[in-house]
Design a protein around this motif. Structure first.
Motif, PDB file in Angstrom:
ATOM      1  N   LEU A   1      13.105   2.024 -18.439  1.00  0.00           N
ATOM      2  CA  LEU A   1      14.237   1.627 -17.588  1.00  0.00           C
ATOM      3  C   LEU A   1      15.261   2.752 -17.529  1.00  0.00           C
ATOM      4  O   LEU A   1      15.789   3.069 -16.448  1.00  0.00           O
ATOM      5  N   ASP A   2      15.559   3.357 -18.663  1.00  0.00           N
ATOM      6  CA  ASP A   2      16.521   4.466 -18.686  1.00  0.00           C
ATOM      7  C   ASP A   2      16.061   5.607 -17.787  1.00  0.00           C
ATOM      8  O   ASP A   2      16.853   6.177 -17.025  1.00  0.00           O
ATOM      9  N   LYS A   3      14.774   5.936 -17.885  1.00  0.00           N
ATOM     10  CA  LYS A   3      14.259   7.047 -17.083  1.00  0.00           C
ATOM     11  C   LYS A   3      14.269   6.709 -15.596  1.00  0.00           C
ATOM     12  O   LYS A   3      14.606   7.558 -14.755  1.00  0.00           O
ATOM     13  N   ALA A   4      13.900   5.464 -15.274  1.00  0.00           N
ATOM     14  CA  ALA A   4      13.902   5.054 -13.867  1.00  0.00           C
ATOM     15  C   ALA A   4      15.303   5.145 -13.276  1.00  0.00           C
ATOM     16  O   ALA A   4      15.492   5.621 -12.143  1.00  0.00           O
ATOM     17  N   MET A   5      16.302   4.701 -14.031  1.00  0.00           N
ATOM     18  CA  MET A   5      17.678   4.762 -13.535  1.00  0.00           C
ATOM     19  C   MET A   5      18.132   6.212 -13.374  1.00  0.00           C
ATOM     20  O   MET A   5      18.827   6.550 -12.412  1.00  0.00           O
ATOM     21  N   ALA A   6      17.714   7.070 -14.306  1.00  0.00           N
ATOM     22  CA  ALA A   6      18.089   8.482 -14.205  1.00  0.00           C
ATOM     23  C   ALA A   6      17.464   9.141 -12.980  1.00  0.00           C
ATOM     24  O   ALA A   6      18.055  10.054 -12.384  1.00  0.00           O
ATOM     25  N   LEU A   7      16.273   8.681 -12.592  1.00  0.00           N
ATOM     26  CA  LEU A   7      15.585   9.253 -11.439  1.00  0.00           C
ATOM     27  C   LEU A   7      15.953   8.562 -10.126  1.00  0.00           C
ATOM     28  O   LEU A   7      15.468   8.949  -9.057  1.00  0.00           O
TER      29      LEU A   7
ATOM     30  N   THR B   1       0.825  -1.200   0.000  1.00  0.00           N
ATOM     31  CA  THR B   1       0.000   0.000   0.000  1.00  0.00           C
ATOM     32  C   THR B   1       0.866   1.259   0.000  1.00  0.00           C
ATOM     33  O   THR B   1       1.861   1.345   0.726  1.00  0.00           O
ATOM     34  N   GLY B   2       0.495   2.195  -0.858  1.00  0.00           N
ATOM     35  CA  GLY B   2       1.239   3.446  -0.950  1.00  0.00           C
ATOM     36  C   GLY B   2       2.345   3.431  -1.985  1.00  0.00           C
ATOM     37  O   GLY B   2       2.924   4.472  -2.292  1.00  0.00           O
ATOM     38  N   GLU B   3       2.639   2.245  -2.536  1.00  0.00           N
ATOM     39  CA  GLU B   3       3.685   2.147  -3.552  1.00  0.00           C
ATOM     40  C   GLU B   3       3.076   2.246  -4.959  1.00  0.00           C
ATOM     41  O   GLU B   3       1.980   1.747  -5.207  1.00  0.00           O
ATOM     42  N   THR B   4       3.821   2.875  -5.855  1.00  0.00           N
ATOM     43  CA  THR B   4       3.420   2.960  -7.265  1.00  0.00           C
ATOM     44  C   THR B   4       4.463   2.236  -8.099  1.00  0.00           C
ATOM     45  O   THR B   4       5.650   2.582  -8.072  1.00  0.00           O
ATOM     46  N   TRP B   5       4.020   1.209  -8.828  1.00  0.00           N
ATOM     47  CA  TRP B   5       4.910   0.394  -9.651  1.00  0.00           C
ATOM     48  C   TRP B   5       4.646   0.665 -11.128  1.00  0.00           C
ATOM     49  O   TRP B   5       3.538   1.042 -11.522  1.00  0.00           O
ATOM     50  N   VAL B   6       5.672   0.449 -11.946  1.00  0.00           N
ATOM     51  CA  VAL B   6       5.540   0.476 -13.401  1.00  0.00           C
ATOM     52  C   VAL B   6       6.155  -0.816 -13.928  1.00  0.00           C
ATOM     53  O   VAL B   6       7.191  -1.265 -13.422  1.00  0.00           O
ATOM     54  N   ILE B   7       5.506  -1.432 -14.932  1.00  0.00           N
ATOM     55  CA  ILE B   7       6.005  -2.684 -15.514  1.00  0.00           C
ATOM     56  C   ILE B   7       6.471  -2.406 -16.941  1.00  0.00           C
ATOM     57  O   ILE B   7       5.770  -1.753 -17.717  1.00  0.00           O
ATOM     58  N   THR B   8       7.653  -2.923 -17.288  1.00  0.00           N
ATOM     59  CA  THR B   8       8.168  -2.734 -18.649  1.00  0.00           C
ATOM     60  C   THR B   8       8.939  -3.977 -19.078  1.00  0.00           C
ATOM     61  O   THR B   8       9.394  -4.769 -18.240  1.00  0.00           O
ATOM     62  N   GLY B   9       9.079  -4.158 -20.369  1.00  0.00           N
ATOM     63  CA  GLY B   9       9.818  -5.303 -20.887  1.00  0.00           C
ATOM     64  C   GLY B   9       9.006  -6.594 -20.891  1.00  0.00           C
ATOM     65  O   GLY B   9       7.824  -6.612 -20.543  1.00  0.00           O
TER      66      GLY B   9
ATOM     67  N   LEU C   1      -1.739  -6.826  -3.742  1.00  0.00           N
ATOM     68  CA  LEU C   1      -0.890  -6.514  -2.591  1.00  0.00           C
ATOM     69  C   LEU C   1      -0.979  -5.046  -2.189  1.00  0.00           C
ATOM     70  O   LEU C   1      -0.254  -4.593  -1.308  1.00  0.00           O
ATOM     71  N   GLY C   2      -1.856  -4.295  -2.869  1.00  0.00           N
ATOM     72  CA  GLY C   2      -2.092  -2.914  -2.469  1.00  0.00           C
ATOM     73  C   GLY C   2      -1.382  -1.867  -3.296  1.00  0.00           C
ATOM     74  O   GLY C   2      -1.558  -0.669  -3.065  1.00  0.00           O
ATOM     75  N   ALA C   3      -0.557  -2.284  -4.273  1.00  0.00           N
ATOM     76  CA  ALA C   3       0.199  -1.315  -5.064  1.00  0.00           C
ATOM     77  C   ALA C   3      -0.678  -0.697  -6.143  1.00  0.00           C
ATOM     78  O   ALA C   3      -1.633  -1.304  -6.622  1.00  0.00           O
ATOM     79  N   LYS C   4      -0.316   0.500  -6.529  1.00  0.00           N
ATOM     80  CA  LYS C   4      -0.914   1.140  -7.699  1.00  0.00           C
ATOM     81  C   LYS C   4       0.036   0.905  -8.871  1.00  0.00           C
ATOM     82  O   LYS C   4       1.244   1.064  -8.737  1.00  0.00           O
ATOM     83  N   VAL C   5      -0.530   0.508 -10.026  1.00  0.00           N
ATOM     84  CA  VAL C   5       0.299   0.225 -11.202  1.00  0.00           C
ATOM     85  C   VAL C   5       0.054   1.311 -12.239  1.00  0.00           C
ATOM     86  O   VAL C   5      -1.066   1.459 -12.729  1.00  0.00           O
ATOM     87  N   ALA C   6       1.089   2.074 -12.544  1.00  0.00           N
ATOM     88  CA  ALA C   6       0.975   3.188 -13.486  1.00  0.00           C
ATOM     89  C   ALA C   6       1.566   2.795 -14.837  1.00  0.00           C
ATOM     90  O   ALA C   6       2.300   1.808 -14.961  1.00  0.00           O
ATOM     91  N   GLY C   7       1.264   3.599 -15.855  1.00  0.00           N
ATOM     92  CA  GLY C   7       1.728   3.292 -17.193  1.00  0.00           C
ATOM     93  C   GLY C   7       3.039   3.951 -17.576  1.00  0.00           C
ATOM     94  O   GLY C   7       3.666   3.582 -18.562  1.00  0.00           O
ATOM     95  N   SER C   8       3.466   4.949 -16.797  1.00  0.00           N
ATOM     96  CA  SER C   8       4.692   5.664 -17.145  1.00  0.00           C
ATOM     97  C   SER C   8       5.488   5.972 -15.884  1.00  0.00           C
ATOM     98  O   SER C   8       4.943   6.082 -14.790  1.00  0.00           O
ATOM     99  N   VAL C   9       6.779   6.120 -16.084  1.00  0.00           N
ATOM    100  CA  VAL C   9       7.694   6.406 -14.972  1.00  0.00           C
ATOM    101  C   VAL C   9       7.672   7.892 -14.664  1.00  0.00           C
ATOM    102  O   VAL C   9       7.695   8.737 -15.565  1.00  0.00           O
ATOM    103  N   SER C  10       7.609   8.229 -13.387  1.00  0.00           N
ATOM    104  CA  SER C  10       7.665   9.620 -12.943  1.00  0.00           C
ATOM    105  C   SER C  10       8.369   9.665 -11.594  1.00  0.00           C
ATOM    106  O   SER C  10       8.777   8.633 -11.041  1.00  0.00           O
TER     107      SER C  10
END
Length: 685
Positions: free
Chosen positions: A661-667, A611-619, A636-645
């Motif tokens: 993945l590139d954006k997630a690593m940069a952030l 709960t309170g976590e926001t996940w993004v799935i790629t690949g 499990l309570g997570a929110k699943v978003a379509g883009s990385v922020s």
């Protein structure tokens, strides 16, 4: 008094104070409209009305040069850059064009150019004046590296991430590897067909539509998420080279030809040697402009010789060697006699004005969309009013303003229906919104096709073999009207098998899938109902919070707003949906037909581990599909978003993960492999 009627030149001022007052009034008006056009992409007056205001200020400044105000828009270009984009200074100022409006104006422009050049100018180049957003592109050793908007002419906004997604933009220029820098300027626009398709799709989804292709293009380029720009039908048309032009190219027309050879798209262009030649081409384009695939609002007339262009130079805001020969705008007055309300596929109520028929640009216009209830308020329009009508982009009829001075004494306010004109369900207009909607989503005939298609989708009730094509056909045949009727199709089995494209086996598979779908989950069922604003995550949150459908139906607005990620507007949509008798009749019919789910225990969402976590799935995930991974995360309570922020907690990265993945690593966002994800699921099982 409207801006288009605003005039300060009827009485010649006699004192410096009066002249300055008139200048200041015009400057304030022009600044307001510059901001609306260049920064907000939402012009409030037509180009012709704006040009009249500008001409008045220019006349005052020419007559009284000693009194010119330092912040006069005549001396600057456009609007300031938006603050949330990186600002980039132009190597060469990106100026706008002056305007001419008739043959006399054009003759004066040509005369001044010849006088300043000191020689006879023997050739002019003519381009279509495209109605889009001006951008400057840079290529380094033949590779596209940067795109910047005009901004204020000296500093623009870096929109590289969005321009890179434009389909017709060459990313690599063959034969330019040795060229250190090439700067190409041009216009990003949205072709007519793409614009109409975008608005149709937006309207079908109940989303905002764009007033014209120029606004649509500009709005697309000012998105922080490049995926939005990539989904929009944008195109780039080059019109000049500011750095890197080969020495052997001596004319503007040759420069455009060279750009075409490199792979850039350019608008049609031509050359002429005389005023009459330019005038003939101008009228030729006026006759054919309606058949062009994109919007134009005039011609750009340029001195063709590049050396003469350099010699003529620039004024403070525009070149001396080019001008825009604008097309005349046609605005016609007529009377609004009635307003009808149409209901779209997503329940949006659109007011359609019925006009006294009037000829606008060669087309008889009797109907005009007023867009939404908010637009009615903005215009201040009433039934019986005389209104100014034009065809936006010479295509779509639009009311540009109300002639308040001619308002009849019996003019009537336009009121929003309290109930849907199609199904009589209550109409909802959330506070602060402009769009009114019918709340009878499952019952309203105007919305039934959209509701049916959503209901059977894989992420909803997942009825395999019953796609949109068959649903629409069954609806047209009268076999189904609401989603509950899907579960009565077995009664028409013999009839179904007689339809072309459906045999005994296909019908059997379809009916089996329908029967199988009766066993579902409460989150899927809630999502399948198609309540506005309720996606999969919200449906999961509702089910987790309340446990039963009855508890959700009985929830107060305050209780709904207490659910994580549910705001005031979505809470109101849920509340209204479950209090519409027609909707509840369909829900009850579904339950009576045997749709069921396992009982859930209402729980505090804080008890779920993610709960309170926001996940993004790629690949690509090899052990499970992405949909299955999404379901497990949501459970499990997570929110699943379509883009990385910046709000993303973790990224689940499968094989061949790309830009996310590139954006997630940069952030600095935590990246979880498929193996780590499976281990996490095992820990929580």
């Amino acid at each position: 008094m409207t801006d288009q009627n605003f005039s300060l030149m009827t009485n010649e001022p006699t004192t410096d104070t009066a002249i300055i007052e008139q200048m200041r009034a015009l400057i304030d008006l022009l600044k307001k409209h510059n901001h609306a056009y260049y920064v907000m992409d939402a012009p409030t007056i037509t180009d012709g009305e704006y040009d009249k205001l500008r001409e008045q200020l220019m006349a005052l400044e020419m007559t009284h040069p000693a009194l010119v105000q330092s912040d006069s828009p005549i001396q600057t270009v456009g609007g300031e850059p938006l603050p949330f984009f990186t600002q980039v200074a132009h190597d060469v100022p990106m100026l706008s064009l002056g305007n001419v409006f008739d043959k006399t104006d054009l003759a004066n422009f040509l005369r001044r150019a010849n006088e300043r050049a000191g020689v006879h100018i023997d050739e002019y180049e003519m381009e279509l004046k495209l109605d889009g957003l001006a951008v400057s592109l840079k290529y380094h050793h033949g590779r596209f590296v940067q795109a910047v908007t005009r901004g204020d002419g000296r500093v623009g906004e870096d929109i590289t991430h969005n321009v890179r997604t434009i389909a017709n933009l060459p990313q690599v220029l063959a034969g330019c590897e040795q060229l250190e820098w090439l700067e190409v300027r041009g216009e990003v626009l949205m072709p007519k067909a793409g614009f109409e398709r975008l608005n149709r799709d937006s309207l079908a989804r109940g989303e905002k539509t764009f007033a014209n292709p120029r606004n649509a293009a500009a709005g697309s380029l000012r998105q922080l998420n490049p995926a939005i720009a990539a989904a929009r039908p944008l195109a780039f048309f080059a019109y000049s080279v500011n750095q890197g032009l080969p020495d052997g190219i001596k004319t503007q027309s040759a420069a455009l030809q060279w750009l075409g050879e490199l792979g850039f798209q350019t608008a049609p262009f031509a050359t002429a040697t005389t005023l009459d030649g330019i005038e003939d081409y101008y009228h030729q384009i006026i006759k054919t402009r309606s058949s062009l695939p994109f919007e134009i609002d005039g011609l750009v007339v340029k001195v063709n010789s590049l050396s003469l262009q350099e010699k003529l130079g620039f004024l403070s805001r525009e070149p001396r060697w080019a001008t825009a020969y604008k097309f005349p705008a046609e605005i016609v007055p007529t009377r609004l006699i009635h307003v009808e309300w149409q209901v779209g596929r997503t329940g949006t109520l659109t007011p359609v004005g019925k006009l006294e028929p009037v000829n606008v640009g060669g087309v008889m216009v009797s109907n005009v969309t007023l867009h939404n209830f908010g637009e009615i308020g903005r215009l201040g329009i009433k039934i019986g009013d005389m209104v100014n009508v034009h065809r936006a982009g010479d295509v779509i009829p639009k009311v540009s303003g109300v002639i308040v001075e001619l308002r009849p004494s019996d003019a009537k306010d336009i009121t929003l229906p309290t109930h849907c004109p199609v199904c009589s369900s209550p109409v909802a207009l959330p506070e602060g919104e402009a769009l009114a909607r019918c709340t009878g989503g499952l019952y309203c005939a105007a919305q039934q096709q959209e509701a049916l298609i959503h209901f059977v989708a894989r992420r909803a009730m997942d009825i395999d073999g019953l796609g949109g094509q068959w649903l629409v056909k069954f609806w047209q045949m009268g076999l189904i009207k609401t989603v509950a009727d899907i579960y009565q199709l077995h009664q028409h089995k013999e009839h179904l098998m007689t339809l072309e494209g459906l045999g005994e086996k296909s019908v059997a598979n379809m009916l089996t899938a329908i029967e199988k779908s009766k066993s579902t989950t409460l989150p899927r069922f809630i999502f399948a109902l198609g309540i506005r604003g309720v996606g999969e995550s919200t449906a999961q949150a509702l089910a987790s919070q309340f446990g039963t459908l009855q508890a959700i139906c009985d929830a107060t607005l305050a209780q709904l707003q207490a659910v994580p990620d549910i705001g005031e507007i979505t809470a109101q949509s849920i509340y209204d949906f479950f209090r519409a008798k027609h909707n509840m009749a369909v829900v009850q019919a579904l339950i009576d037909a045997g749709v069921h789910w396992a009982t859930m225990t209402a729980s505090d969402s804080d008890s779920l581990p993610l709960t309170g976590e926001t996940w993004v799935i790629t690949g690509t995930l090899h052990q499970m599909g992405r949909d299955e991974a999404k379901d497990k995360l949501m459970a499990l309570g997570a929110k699943v978003a379509g883009s990385v922020s910046a709000k993303t907690t973790r990224l689940l990265a499968g094989e061949k993960a790309g830009s996310k993945l590139d954006k997630a690593m940069a952030l600095g966002i935590t990246v979880v492999s498929e193996e780590q994800f499976l281990a996490l699921l095992n820990d929580y099982s």
